[in-house]
Design an enzyme around this catalytic site. Structure first.
Site, short mmCIF file in Angstrom:
data_model
loop_
_atom_site.label_atom_id
_atom_site.label_comp_id
_atom_site.label_asym_id
_atom_site.label_seq_id
_atom_site.Cartn_x
_atom_site.Cartn_y
_atom_site.Cartn_z
N GLY A 121 6.60 71.51 -18.90
CA GLY A 121 7.62 71.29 -19.93
C GLY A 121 8.64 70.23 -19.52
N ASP B 279 23.98 78.22 -14.61
CA ASP B 279 24.86 77.42 -15.45
C ASP B 279 24.97 76.10 -14.70
OD1 ASP B 279 27.09 76.01 -16.38
OD2 ASP B 279 27.98 77.83 -17.18
N HIS B 280 24.34 75.04 -15.23
CA HIS B 280 24.23 73.83 -14.39
C HIS B 280 25.60 73.20 -14.10
CE1 HIS B 280 24.42 71.58 -18.19
NE2 HIS B 280 24.67 70.50 -17.48
N LYS C 96 27.78 71.14 -10.35
CA LYS C 96 28.38 69.80 -10.32
C LYS C 96 29.40 69.71 -9.20
CE LYS C 96 27.69 69.01 -15.22
NZ LYS C 96 27.49 67.73 -15.86
N ASP D 62 26.35 77.24 -27.23
CA ASP D 62 25.69 76.29 -26.34
C ASP D 62 26.59 75.83 -25.19
OD1 ASP D 62 23.47 74.50 -25.75
OD2 ASP D 62 24.78 72.87 -26.39
N HIS E 215 29.48 77.03 -19.99
CA HIS E 215 30.16 75.97 -19.22
C HIS E 215 31.69 75.99 -19.36
CE1 HIS E 215 26.07 74.82 -19.17
NE2 HIS E 215 26.07 74.06 -20.24
N LYS F 283 31.44 60.26 -23.77
CA LYS F 283 31.05 61.44 -22.99
C LYS F 283 32.10 61.62 -21.91
CE LYS F 283 27.21 63.30 -20.22
NZ LYS F 283 27.21 64.67 -20.71
C1 BG6 Z 1 23.60 72.02 -21.88
C2 BG6 Z 1 23.64 72.11 -23.38
O1 BG6 Z 1 23.79 73.28 -21.32
O2 BG6 Z 1 24.64 71.14 -21.45
C3 BG6 Z 1 23.47 70.74 -24.00
O3 BG6 Z 1 22.58 72.96 -23.82
C4 BG6 Z 1 24.47 69.77 -23.45
O4 BG6 Z 1 23.56 70.81 -25.41
C5 BG6 Z 1 24.50 69.81 -21.93
O5 BG6 Z 1 24.11 68.47 -23.90
C6 BG6 Z 1 25.67 69.00 -21.40
O6 BG6 Z 1 25.55 68.90 -20.02
P1 BG6 Z 1 26.17 67.68 -19.23
O7 BG6 Z 1 25.86 67.97 -17.80
O8 BG6 Z 1 25.49 66.44 -19.74
O9 BG6 Z 1 27.64 67.69 -19.54
#
Ligand code: BG6
Length: 489
Positions: free
Chosen positions: A25, A184-185, A189, A242, A247, A342
């Site tokens: 995937g 939670d990515h 960071k 989301d 986050h 962004k």
């Molecule tokens: C994800 C969301 O968890 O985080 C996305 O599902 C979002 O919709 C993304 O675009 C944003 O992550 P980052 O690291 O680009 O701020």
């Protein structure tokens, strides 16, 4: 840039098998394999580790490896397990592969050999895979061996309080909470991790980190991209689920929680959960003065999005934390898609001085100092100060002390997934989410979701490339949102 190394808490990677479900995937291709390759290149993947890629497509080891396009040295760690996630044969095959790996580890006298399952799957499939893993005994640890078995989950962790509780209960039927690593990515960071160091490894901030000195806090995570190819998922989720449930609330907790008694994962999580419990519930009678939503104008034309969709692609909220430290300090949070820039940051605005000794300058003319924790773009920290302009005249102005992570030689390949995978491989749960965090966060947000569903009239449409809907500006008044321009403020 001055830097003196004091202490490094990194642990050596342990040997084990990483089993990736969903290996063919998007997430696996974009994030997981590149992160594993990078860990390997940095000698952070144990030499005896095995990566088992599970997918439905018919590949053999060689084809799969060459499809990944990774280095030959890394590729030798990878083998492919072909099968359907709902077929018992897949799990029997996997069990054989894991037993072989365990046997080879035993032959080499490795003290431990752990198993890490990474479920890079859609929400619908995760539970089914867990149940099969449990059924085939693949989640059962053998305490005598000293090795562990852990499972990594991607969000969504439910879509409201009831579904999150139900999911947690069902997962607990398959394994212990201790074995569950919810990702939670944002927690991987660099600057997000640094919030704890900044707050708790320095004395100078702590005395000021409270209502007496802080005027307000802004937490921003905006994006220029729309929903791209994820319309199917996003149209059911929306920005509150989301970005906020995970986050944004994680950032809020790291910034506002009390000092944990130790760096231990549970101690840190206990403080986060305490903080979540102290957030004042939204007043459903005047909801739009506390939380607003928007949708970018072309959203309904996106692929897999309903033509009459009421899903929010932007949310801004004003929160209060009812405890001694934060009494009456507003926390403004905003996140949205298809915006002007962004940007991810936490900006802490301090109060103005109580009295000015400078002629013709009122205390309010001297804006409060702003401490900004930059997450994107340009990870770092900055502090705005009032200072004298050089020269014979008495001119006062604003200047900024900037700390830019890249000056410390941060490797541009660094990625949150790399950090999180390394921790998962080392069995360190500190950057993962506990079930009570999930449930508390849904307790806060579920009433909002329900109210929004009952009455969609406040959904405001905003143009692509804007800074957000107008309702967001009203929400923060008399303050202003910081500009989304990269280097403004
Ligand atoms: C994800 C969301 O968890 O985080 C996305 O599902 C979002 O919709 C993304 O675009 C944003 O992550 P980052 O690291 O680009 O701020």
């Amino acid at each position: 840039m001055y830097w003196e190394e004091l202490f490094c808490m990194e642990t050596a990677p342990m040997p084990g098998a990483v089993v990736i479900f969903g290996a063919t995937g998007d997430l696996a291709a974009r994030k997981l394999f590149p992160a594993l390759q990078s860990l390997h290149d940095r000698k952070l993947l144990n030499e005896d580790s095995v990566i088992i890629a599970c997918g439905r497509r018919h590949y053999d080891d060689e084809t799969f490896r060459s499809m990944l396009g990774c280095s030959a040295d890394f590729a030798r760690h990878i083998c492919y397990c072909c099968g359907d996630n709902d077929s018992d044969d897949t799990y029997l095959q996997l069990k054989n592969m894991l037993s072989d790996a365990d046997r080879r580890a035993a032959d080499k006298n490795l003290p431990v050999f752990n198993h890490l399952f990474y479920l890079a799957l859609g929400a619908e499939d995760m539970l089914a895979v867990c149940r099969k893993l449990a059924l085939h005994g693949l989640l059962k640890e053998n305490p005598a061996s000293g090795s562990w078995i852990h499972t990594v989950f991607e969000k969504p962790f439910g879509c409201d309080l009831a579904s999150a509780r139900c999911l947690n209960d069902q997962l607990h039927n398959c394994m212990d909470e201790r074995q569950i690593y919810r990702i939670d990515h944002y927690l991987g960071k660099e600057t997000v991790q640094n919030i704890l160091m900044l707050r708790f490894a320095n004395l100078i901030f702590e005395p000021l980190w409270r209502a007496e000195y802080i005027d307000h806090v802004e937490i921003t995570a905006t994006e220029t991209l729309g929903v791209e190819r994820r319309g199917n998922y996003y149209d059911r989720a929306g920005a509150l689920r989301d970005m906020f449930q995970n986050h944004m609330l994680q950032l809020l907790c790291l910034c506002a929680m009390e000092v944990p008694s130790s760096f231990d994962a549970d101690d840190v999580c206990n403080e986060k959960v305490k903080l979540l419990r102290a957030i004042r519930p939204f007043d459903l009678n005047s909801l739009s003065s506390e939380i607003v939503r928007g949708q970018y104008i072309s959203y309904r034309q996106e692929k897999d999005v309903a033509a009459d969709s009421l899903t929010e692609t932007f949310v801004a909220a004003k929160l209060y934390i009812d405890n001694w430290r934060w009494r009456n300090v507003p926390f403004y949070l905003r996140s949205g898609k298809a915006l002007a820039h962004k940007k991810s940051e936490i900006a802490i605005t301090f109060k103005s001085i109580p009295h000015s000794i400078f002629p013709d300058i009122a205390p309010g003319d001297l804006a409060g100092n702003v401490l900004v924790i930059n997450i994107y773009p340009g990870e770092g920290i900055s502090l705005t100060l009032q200072a004298k302009k050089p020269g014979p005249k008495l001119c006062i102005g604003r200047m900024r002390l900037d700390f830019d992570y890249s000056t410390l030689g941060k490797n541009s390949g660094d990625d949150a997934y790399e950090r999180l995978l390394l921790d998962a491989l080392s069995g360190d749960p500190a950057l993962f989410i506990r079930n009570d965090f999930i449930e508390e966060s849904w307790k806060l947000l579920t009433p909002v979701l329900e109210q929004w569903q009952l009455d969609p009239s406040d959904l405001e449409f905003y143009p692509v490339g804007a800074e957000g809907p107008e309702a967001a500006a009203k929400l923060i008044a008399p303050n202003f949102w910081r500009s989304l321009e990269p280097d403004e403020n």
